[in-house]
Design a protein around this motif. Structure first.
Motif, PDB file in Angstrom:
ATOM      1  N   ILE A   8       0.850  -1.189   0.000  1.00 45.57           N
ATOM      2  CA  ILE A   8       0.000   0.000   0.000  1.00 45.57           C
ATOM      3  C   ILE A   8       0.890   1.244   0.000  1.00 45.57           C
ATOM      4  O   ILE A   8       1.724   1.405   0.899  1.00 45.57           O
ATOM      5  CB  ILE A   8      -0.908   0.016   1.245  1.00 45.57           C
ATOM      6  N   GLU A  41      -3.631   1.064  -4.057  1.00 44.31           N
ATOM      7  CA  GLU A  41      -4.318   1.947  -3.115  1.00 44.31           C
ATOM      8  C   GLU A  41      -5.420   1.179  -2.369  1.00 44.31           C
ATOM      9  O   GLU A  41      -6.015   0.237  -2.897  1.00 44.31           O
ATOM     10  CB  GLU A  41      -4.926   3.143  -3.856  1.00 44.31           C
ATOM     11  N   TYR A  42      -5.709   1.615  -1.167  1.00 46.52           N
ATOM     12  CA  TYR A  42      -6.689   0.923  -0.322  1.00 46.52           C
ATOM     13  C   TYR A  42      -8.003   0.575  -1.037  1.00 46.52           C
ATOM     14  O   TYR A  42      -8.447  -0.576  -0.990  1.00 46.52           O
ATOM     15  CB  TYR A  42      -7.016   1.775   0.905  1.00 46.52           C
ATOM     16  N   SER A 141      -6.639   6.684  -0.787  1.00 41.19           N
ATOM     17  CA  SER A 141      -6.453   5.800   0.355  1.00 41.19           C
ATOM     18  C   SER A 141      -6.759   6.531   1.663  1.00 41.19           C
ATOM     19  O   SER A 141      -7.297   5.932   2.603  1.00 41.19           O
ATOM     20  CB  SER A 141      -5.027   5.255   0.387  1.00 41.19           C
TER      21      SER A 141
END
Length: 248
Positions: A8, A41-42, A141
């Motif tokens: 991440i 990304e989250y 994120s």
């Protein structure tokens, strides 16, 4: 390049910050396994995992699958593995000629270490570090992180950090928790849990600590405080493992 490692990203120098992904990064570097990082990304993790066939790591409160990182893809075997400890077990089995993180037949004992460490030392920490982490993430994120963590705490992240006397008390609880872990280390007579030998436990602890160091900053009051505790145990641990902190 054998391993693709999914992590991440952030706005921090070097990008890497997550303690759970740092566990795998440390192990890859310690073993000297060739890998390449792909940053996810989250809000993209679930779709990314489903697309590649990466297994969920747990279930959400509503019973639906939860997809998290770290995950790896071994381009040689075709395997996709998720969650830090299963990844480490896979790397141990698949790359037997690299330095072991379960030396001296300690695999069974070390499998329990992360839970004992988190429950024994880290519970008071999260109210301090999670709000500090949020603004270090990229915008998409950051929004995801804030929304999901605020749902967990039931209030804005800015209100999660304890203030005044409560803050002093909670910070002292964190110090005391690390003090308990220090007693485990003291029994070894060396800088690592197994004395002079690096193992999974050390890389696990270092992964949590480096999160604090990179988010708060090396010159921050928080990190200087932590690094000095228990006779400088934690600052020394990070320094002793510095050669395995490369972000590829």
């Amino acid at each position: 390049m054998t391993i693709i490692f999914y992590d991440i990203p952030s706005t921090l120098p070097g990008n890497a910050w997550s303690p759970n992904t740092w566990k795998v990064r440390y192990v890859l570097n310690y073993k000297g396994i060739a890998y390449k990082t792909e940053w996810v990304e989250y809000p993209d993790i679930e779709a990314h995992a489903k697309k590649l066939g990466i297994a969920p790591t747990s279930k959400k409160a509503d019973g639906t699958p939860s997809y998290t990182l770290p995950a790896i893809h071994d381009t040689t075997t075709g395997a996709y593995i998720s969650d830090s400890f299963p990844i480490v077990e896979y790397l141990e089995k698949t790359f037997p000629n690299t330095p072991s993180v379960f030396p001296a037949h300690t695999h069974g004992l070390q499998a329990t270490f992360d839970g004992a460490f988190v429950d024994g030392a880290l519970t008071p920490l999260f109210q301090f570090i999670l709000p500090a982490t949020c603004p270090k993430l990229n915008p998409r994120s950051e929004e995801y992180f804030r929304r999901t963590r605020e749902a967990t705490f039931g209030k804005p992240l800015e209100e999660v950090v304890p203030k005044g006397d409560a803050g002093v008390t909670e910070w002292a609880k964190f110090k005391d928790g690390l003090g308990k872990v220090d007693t485990w280390y003291a029994k070894s007579g060396g800088p690592f849990l197994l004395g002079s030998t690096v193992s999974w436990a050390d890389l696990d602890v270092a992964a949590w600590l480096i999160w604090l160091k990179v988010v708060w900053g090396e010159e921050s009051t928080q990190w200087k405080d932590i690094a000095s505790w228990q006779g400088g145990r934690w600052g020394a641990l990070i320094a002793n493992l510095k050669q395995y902190q490369t972000v590829v």
